[in-house]
Design a protein around this motif. Sequence first.
Motif, PDB file in Angstrom:
ATOM      1  N   THR A   2      12.060 -28.380 -35.099  1.00 38.31           N
ATOM      2  CA  THR A   2      11.063 -27.764 -34.677  1.00 38.31           C
ATOM      3  C   THR A   2      11.316 -26.331 -34.164  1.00 38.31           C
ATOM      4  O   THR A   2      12.341 -26.239 -33.460  1.00 38.31           O
ATOM      5  N   PRO A   3      10.647 -25.247 -34.181  1.00 36.52           N
ATOM      6  CA  PRO A   3      10.864 -23.879 -33.597  1.00 36.52           C
ATOM      7  C   PRO A   3      11.345 -24.208 -32.020  1.00 36.52           C
ATOM      8  O   PRO A   3      12.234 -23.267 -31.756  1.00 36.52           O
ATOM      9  N   PRO A   4      10.590 -24.862 -31.024  1.00 38.66           N
ATOM     10  CA  PRO A   4      10.971 -24.654 -29.879  1.00 38.66           C
ATOM     11  C   PRO A   4      12.516 -25.332 -29.721  1.00 38.66           C
ATOM     12  O   PRO A   4      13.175 -24.705 -28.575  1.00 38.66           O
ATOM     13  N   LEU A   5      12.958 -26.281 -30.363  1.00 41.92           N
ATOM     14  CA  LEU A   5      14.155 -27.040 -30.103  1.00 41.92           C
ATOM     15  C   LEU A   5      15.118 -25.802 -30.663  1.00 41.92           C
ATOM     16  O   LEU A   5      16.179 -25.870 -30.075  1.00 41.92           O
ATOM     17  N   ARG A   6      14.824 -25.263 -31.886  1.00 37.79           N
ATOM     18  CA  ARG A   6      15.898 -24.158 -32.233  1.00 37.79           C
ATOM     19  C   ARG A   6      16.009 -22.900 -31.264  1.00 37.79           C
ATOM     20  O   ARG A   6      17.182 -22.539 -30.932  1.00 37.79           O
ATOM     21  N   ARG A   7      14.963 -22.759 -30.526  1.00 37.74           N
ATOM     22  CA  ARG A   7      15.173 -21.663 -29.525  1.00 37.74           C
ATOM     23  C   ARG A   7      15.975 -22.213 -28.301  1.00 37.74           C
ATOM     24  O   ARG A   7      16.757 -21.599 -27.694  1.00 37.74           O
ATOM     25  N   THR A   8      15.923 -23.470 -27.878  1.00 30.08           N
ATOM     26  CA  THR A   8      16.569 -24.061 -26.752  1.00 30.08           C
ATOM     27  C   THR A   8      17.993 -24.074 -27.213  1.00 30.08           C
ATOM     28  O   THR A   8      18.995 -23.773 -26.272  1.00 30.08           O
ATOM     29  N   CYS A  10      19.619 -22.234 -29.045  1.00 36.04           N
ATOM     30  CA  CYS A  10      20.116 -20.591 -29.002  1.00 36.04           C
ATOM     31  C   CYS A  10      20.304 -20.353 -27.659  1.00 36.04           C
ATOM     32  O   CYS A  10      21.546 -19.612 -27.630  1.00 36.04           O
ATOM     33  N   VAL A  11      19.464 -20.540 -26.634  1.00 33.22           N
ATOM     34  CA  VAL A  11      19.659 -20.185 -25.514  1.00 33.22           C
ATOM     35  C   VAL A  11      20.720 -20.787 -24.784  1.00 33.22           C
ATOM     36  O   VAL A  11      21.699 -20.304 -24.108  1.00 33.22           O
ATOM     37  N   TRP A  12      20.949 -22.083 -25.192  1.00 31.22           N
ATOM     38  CA  TRP A  12      22.250 -22.907 -24.662  1.00 31.22           C
ATOM     39  C   TRP A  12      23.411 -22.282 -25.159  1.00 31.22           C
ATOM     40  O   TRP A  12      24.543 -22.010 -24.449  1.00 31.22           O
ATOM     41  N   CYS A  13      23.607 -21.925 -26.546  1.00 34.81           N
ATOM     42  CA  CYS A  13      24.894 -21.338 -27.147  1.00 34.81           C
ATOM     43  C   CYS A  13      25.092 -19.980 -26.456  1.00 34.81           C
ATOM     44  O   CYS A  13      26.304 -19.612 -26.102  1.00 34.81           O
ATOM     45  N   THR A  14      24.124 -19.291 -26.135  1.00 37.34           N
ATOM     46  CA  THR A  14      24.233 -17.536 -25.494  1.00 37.34           C
ATOM     47  C   THR A  14      24.720 -18.033 -24.057  1.00 37.34           C
ATOM     48  O   THR A  14      25.667 -17.363 -23.600  1.00 37.34           O
ATOM     49  N   SER A  15      24.294 -18.771 -23.490  1.00 34.63           N
ATOM     50  CA  SER A  15      25.000 -19.003 -21.986  1.00 34.63           C
ATOM     51  C   SER A  15      26.225 -19.718 -21.836  1.00 34.63           C
ATOM     52  O   SER A  15      26.926 -19.352 -21.069  1.00 34.63           O
ATOM     53  N   ALA A  16      26.406 -20.655 -22.925  1.00 33.09           N
ATOM     54  CA  ALA A  16      27.722 -21.104 -23.072  1.00 33.09           C
ATOM     55  C   ALA A  16      28.842 -20.006 -23.211  1.00 33.09           C
ATOM     56  O   ALA A  16      29.851 -19.794 -22.625  1.00 33.09           O
ATOM     57  N   ILE A  17      28.364 -19.043 -24.167  1.00 29.27           N
ATOM     58  CA  ILE A  17      29.420 -18.023 -24.512  1.00 29.27           C
ATOM     59  C   ILE A  17      29.537 -17.068 -23.331  1.00 29.27           C
ATOM     60  O   ILE A  17      30.535 -16.385 -23.087  1.00 29.27           O
ATOM     61  N   ALA A  18      28.442 -16.775 -22.534  1.00 36.14           N
ATOM     62  CA  ALA A  18      28.567 -15.951 -21.302  1.00 36.14           C
ATOM     63  C   ALA A  18      29.476 -16.526 -20.245  1.00 36.14           C
ATOM     64  O   ALA A  18      30.149 -15.903 -19.758  1.00 36.14           O
TER      65      ALA A  18
END
Length: 117
Positions: A2-8, A10-18
């Motif tokens: 579902t779209p809300p899970l995909r957004r979550t 994406c945010v988690w991957c971005t914060s892990a890379i940062a």
Amino acid sequence: MTPPLRRTRCVWCTSAIAAFLLALGHPPAMALQDPTRPPDFRTAPADVATQQTFSLASIMIGKHRRTAVINGEPRREGQRFDGVRLQRIYPDRVEILDQGRMRVIRLEALPQVRGTQ
């Protein structure tokens, strides 16, 4: 998904890379370049003292004495002057001890004089 899970995700991957990039530390600081400095300019090391220049004009060797005229002043073997020590006088050169290093100073070349024909 579902779209809300995909957004979550994406945010988690971005914060892990940062977080990973922050854990690596800051990149080394680069020195700023002086825009007015010539391109091939190199600074001399600060700990290296500049060598003095000496002019050997003449050498006189006798039975009991050796004298060399250095920078216009007569000097004897073993004499200290200008922070150096005159170690040895030879017929064509002298050896001086300058800041713990042995230096050789040779007689200056005499001007060549042509005879008339």
